[in-house]
Scaffold this motif. Sequence first.
Motif, mmCIF file in Angstrom:
data_model
loop_
_atom_site.group_PDB
_atom_site.id
_atom_site.type_symbol
_atom_site.label_atom_id
_atom_site.label_comp_id
_atom_site.label_asym_id
_atom_site.label_seq_id
_atom_site.Cartn_x
_atom_site.Cartn_y
_atom_site.Cartn_z
ATOM 1 N N ILE A 112 -41.756 18.087 15.790
ATOM 2 C CA ILE A 112 -42.540 19.187 16.374
ATOM 3 C C ILE A 112 -42.564 20.384 15.438
ATOM 4 O O ILE A 112 -43.616 21.007 15.223
ATOM 5 C CB ILE A 112 -41.969 19.595 17.742
ATOM 6 C CG1 ILE A 112 -42.109 18.444 18.739
ATOM 7 C CG2 ILE A 112 -42.685 20.840 18.276
ATOM 8 C CD1 ILE A 112 -41.392 18.671 20.050
ATOM 9 N N GLN A 113 -41.421 20.700 14.858
ATOM 10 C CA GLN A 113 -41.336 21.863 13.970
ATOM 11 C C GLN A 113 -42.110 21.652 12.675
ATOM 12 O O GLN A 113 -42.691 22.589 12.136
ATOM 13 C CB GLN A 113 -39.867 22.166 13.672
ATOM 14 C CG GLN A 113 -39.101 22.671 14.896
ATOM 15 C CD GLN A 113 -37.627 22.835 14.655
ATOM 16 O OE1 GLN A 113 -37.036 22.160 13.795
ATOM 17 N NE2 GLN A 113 -36.987 23.723 15.407
ATOM 18 N N GLN A 114 -42.144 20.420 12.186
ATOM 19 C CA GLN A 114 -42.796 20.130 10.910
ATOM 20 C C GLN A 114 -44.259 19.717 11.065
ATOM 21 O O GLN A 114 -45.044 19.854 10.116
ATOM 22 C CB GLN A 114 -42.023 19.025 10.179
ATOM 23 C CG GLN A 114 -40.602 19.436 9.801
ATOM 24 C CD GLN A 114 -39.731 18.250 9.408
ATOM 25 O OE1 GLN A 114 -40.234 17.138 9.196
ATOM 26 N NE2 GLN A 114 -38.429 18.466 9.316
ATOM 27 N N ASN A 115 -44.626 19.199 12.239
ATOM 28 C CA ASN A 115 -45.993 18.712 12.464
ATOM 29 C C ASN A 115 -46.523 19.209 13.809
ATOM 30 O O ASN A 115 -46.831 18.404 14.693
ATOM 31 C CB ASN A 115 -46.027 17.181 12.445
ATOM 32 C CG ASN A 115 -45.361 16.586 11.228
ATOM 33 O OD1 ASN A 115 -45.958 16.483 10.163
ATOM 34 N ND2 ASN A 115 -44.103 16.182 11.375
ATOM 35 N N PRO A 116 -46.627 20.521 14.002
ATOM 36 C CA PRO A 116 -47.014 21.033 15.322
ATOM 37 C C PRO A 116 -48.353 20.505 15.821
ATOM 38 O O PRO A 116 -48.468 20.114 16.989
ATOM 39 C CB PRO A 116 -47.040 22.551 15.123
ATOM 40 C CG PRO A 116 -47.121 22.757 13.642
ATOM 41 C CD PRO A 116 -46.409 21.615 13.028
ATOM 42 N N GLN A 132 -34.788 13.926 15.744
ATOM 43 C CA GLN A 132 -36.048 13.549 15.098
ATOM 44 C C GLN A 132 -37.244 14.133 15.852
ATOM 45 O O GLN A 132 -38.216 14.579 15.235
ATOM 46 C CB GLN A 132 -36.174 12.019 15.044
ATOM 47 C CG GLN A 132 -35.297 11.343 14.007
ATOM 48 C CD GLN A 132 -35.480 9.830 14.039
ATOM 49 O OE1 GLN A 132 -34.992 9.143 14.939
ATOM 50 N NE2 GLN A 132 -36.217 9.321 13.067
ATOM 51 N N GLY A 133 -37.169 14.127 17.181
ATOM 52 C CA GLY A 133 -38.245 14.698 17.985
ATOM 53 C C GLY A 133 -38.398 16.183 17.744
ATOM 54 O O GLY A 133 -39.515 16.693 17.599
ATOM 55 N N ILE A 134 -37.268 16.891 17.685
ATOM 56 C CA ILE A 134 -37.290 18.328 17.407
ATOM 57 C C ILE A 134 -37.886 18.595 16.030
ATOM 58 O O ILE A 134 -38.765 19.446 15.871
ATOM 59 C CB ILE A 134 -35.862 18.914 17.500
ATOM 60 C CG1 ILE A 134 -35.376 18.909 18.952
ATOM 61 C CG2 ILE A 134 -35.816 20.337 16.934
ATOM 62 C CD1 ILE A 134 -33.927 19.313 19.123
ATOM 63 N N ASP A 135 -37.398 17.861 15.033
ATOM 64 C CA ASP A 135 -37.874 18.056 13.654
ATOM 65 C C ASP A 135 -39.372 17.791 13.531
ATOM 66 O O ASP A 135 -40.083 18.514 12.825
ATOM 67 C CB ASP A 135 -37.110 17.133 12.695
ATOM 68 C CG ASP A 135 -35.654 17.548 12.521
ATOM 69 O OD1 ASP A 135 -35.311 18.693 12.880
ATOM 70 O OD2 ASP A 135 -34.860 16.717 12.031
ATOM 71 N N PHE A 163 -40.557 13.557 24.663
ATOM 72 C CA PHE A 163 -41.887 12.949 24.625
ATOM 73 C C PHE A 163 -42.194 12.398 23.228
ATOM 74 O O PHE A 163 -42.707 11.286 23.079
ATOM 75 C CB PHE A 163 -42.961 13.983 24.991
ATOM 76 C CG PHE A 163 -42.909 14.477 26.409
ATOM 77 C CD1 PHE A 163 -42.052 13.920 27.336
ATOM 78 C CD2 PHE A 163 -43.741 15.502 26.817
ATOM 79 C CE1 PHE A 163 -42.012 14.380 28.650
ATOM 80 C CE2 PHE A 163 -43.722 15.971 28.123
ATOM 81 C CZ PHE A 163 -42.853 15.409 29.036
ATOM 82 N N ILE A 164 -41.886 13.201 22.217
ATOM 83 C CA ILE A 164 -42.149 12.785 20.838
ATOM 84 C C ILE A 164 -41.283 11.587 20.459
ATOM 85 O O ILE A 164 -41.760 10.635 19.814
ATOM 86 C CB ILE A 164 -41.886 13.951 19.853
ATOM 87 C CG1 ILE A 164 -42.882 15.096 20.094
ATOM 88 C CG2 ILE A 164 -41.965 13.473 18.409
ATOM 89 C CD1 ILE A 164 -44.323 14.762 19.820
ATOM 90 N N ALA A 165 -40.019 11.613 20.864
ATOM 91 C CA ALA A 165 -39.112 10.491 20.545
ATOM 92 C C ALA A 165 -39.602 9.195 21.174
ATOM 93 O O ALA A 165 -39.448 8.110 20.583
ATOM 94 C CB ALA A 165 -37.696 10.819 21.012
#
Length: 343
Positions: free
Chosen positions: A259-263, A254-257, A51-53
């Motif tokens: 979410i982890q960095q900008n929840p 990038q999507g994983i990163d 979703f983020i990607a």
Amino acid sequence: MKRWGLVMSLAIISGLVLSACGQSKEVASLGAASITVKIGILKNVTHAPGFIALQNNYFQQAFGANAKIEVTSFDNGADFATAMATDQLDLGYVGPGPVINQYLKSKNIRVISGVNNGGAVLVARKDAGIRTVKDLVGKTVAVAAKGGTPDLSLRSLLQQEGLKVSTDASGVQIVTRAPADTLVAIRQKEVDATLIAEPWGTQIIQEGTGTILVDWNKIPPKNGNYPLTILVANDKFLKDHRDLAKKAVKANKQGIDFIQQNPDKSYELISSELKVLTGKGMEPALIKAAIDHLKLTQDITLADINEQAKISFDAGYLKVKAEELDFSKFLDTSLLDEVKKEK
């Protein structure tokens, strides 16, 4: 005068030739740059990195401005797997169970990256008289699809507790319901429990119709540390566009990163993509609760695949001989390995 006329003629001819060459190069360039990439994804928050990607245009940026991205959403992994095997999709996000089954039939799908582990919970209807897993005997438990990852986890859990799956009150009855339909079925007392991917489990809890019987970090195999969502591609796309498949692995990372960095920012973006896919967004608090119930990771091993395949085989979903359960070519982490080395 004759000489001047000859010079003018040559100049005109040269100009026409150069113009024609320029036009042919331009046409060729436009044709070569055009490509459509067909991405599939399920309508679950457990597919959040995808979703983020999509929301942050990571795929578009990676593939280039001349690439057209077509996104198709699915309610279950079985339909996704069929679409992938028949070249209706190039790559996408799905649970391991359905594509394990499809791979044994078509042999043209590869796992190219992990996405997240865990993210499903076992929820019991509040007034169903269920306090422990053993109380599920004689009860009806819903899963999204037969052979899907939650279904395999449920069967493994029942086996651990010494319970059998049956079609009568002597064991546990497993039925299929789409996640949204499961919420309704719990409210209307049509099913007694469900092993369901987030955020649906949290939503049942928050509306007060169910309680958590087994939390996500106790769901087998490996207490929630099993692949629930993976990134796959079909063989044709990998053969013809290996570079784009590699870029998709990067976009997933990038999507994983993100979410982890900008929840906090992620919750709004995930809700926006859900609205695109389903016509309806979701409260950030509900998304946060769901994200907290999973482990985002690119890592995936052959042992993970083999474990889920064995459960599926024992359940009778894989119509092959035991010696044919070879997934060494199904998991292809070569692109992922390259991406990790480029850090």
